[in-house]
Write an enzyme that holds these catalytic residues in place. Structure first.
Site, PDB file in Angstrom:
ATOM      1  N   ASP A 109      14.316 -23.706  11.314  1.00 33.23           N
ATOM      2  CA  ASP A 109      14.370 -23.404   9.876  1.00 33.23           C
ATOM      3  C   ASP A 109      12.960 -23.471   9.306  1.00 33.23           C
ATOM      4  O   ASP A 109      12.246 -24.458   9.476  1.00 33.23           O
ATOM      5  CB  ASP A 109      15.283 -24.411   9.174  1.00 33.23           C
ATOM      6  CG  ASP A 109      15.565 -24.074   7.730  1.00 33.23           C
ATOM      7  OD1 ASP A 109      14.933 -23.127   7.198  1.00 33.23           O
ATOM      8  OD2 ASP A 109      16.402 -24.750   7.129  1.00 33.23           O
ATOM      9  N   SER A 151      18.238 -28.557   0.826  1.00 30.56           N
ATOM     10  CA  SER A 151      17.165 -27.684   0.391  1.00 30.56           C
ATOM     11  C   SER A 151      16.430 -28.309  -0.805  1.00 30.56           C
ATOM     12  O   SER A 151      15.926 -29.424  -0.691  1.00 30.56           O
ATOM     13  CB  SER A 151      17.703 -26.287   0.082  1.00 30.56           C
ATOM     14  OG  SER A 151      16.654 -25.356  -0.013  1.00 30.56           O
TER      15      SER A 151
END
Length: 92
Positions: A88, A36
């Site tokens: 995602d 991330s």
């Protein structure tokens, strides 16, 4: 009133490091990785370090999208690999 530990200022000790004190890193392989926001950090750091470490590689798991320009992204294709899970939304 804030707690006592929040009122204390941290003390940092610093010193100058001479090049002669650093280890010889010639021939070292470096692999940067992150997930991330850490993946974005690893990717940006790999761009900064690539000239000093020719065999540097970066594995970026779900990095935030739109982090660098298209030209910068194209120039990192050989050493930064992004891994994105299915749909995602963050890396898009």
């Amino acid at each position: 009133n804030s707690p006592k530990f929040m009122r204390r200022r941290p003390s940092f000790k610093t010193r100058t490091v001479r090049n002669s004190e650093l280890p010889d890193c010639t021939g070292w392989d470096i692999v940067l990785t992150g997930h991330s926001l850490g993946a974005g950090t690893a990717a940006l750091l790999s761009i900064l370090l690539k000239n000093d470490f020719k065999r540097l590689r970066c594995w970026a798991y779900a990095p935030p999208g739109g982090l660098v320009s298209q030209n910068a992204a194209d120039s990192t294709r050989k050493f930064v690999k992004s891994v994105v899970l299915d749909q995602d939304i963050v890396p898009r």
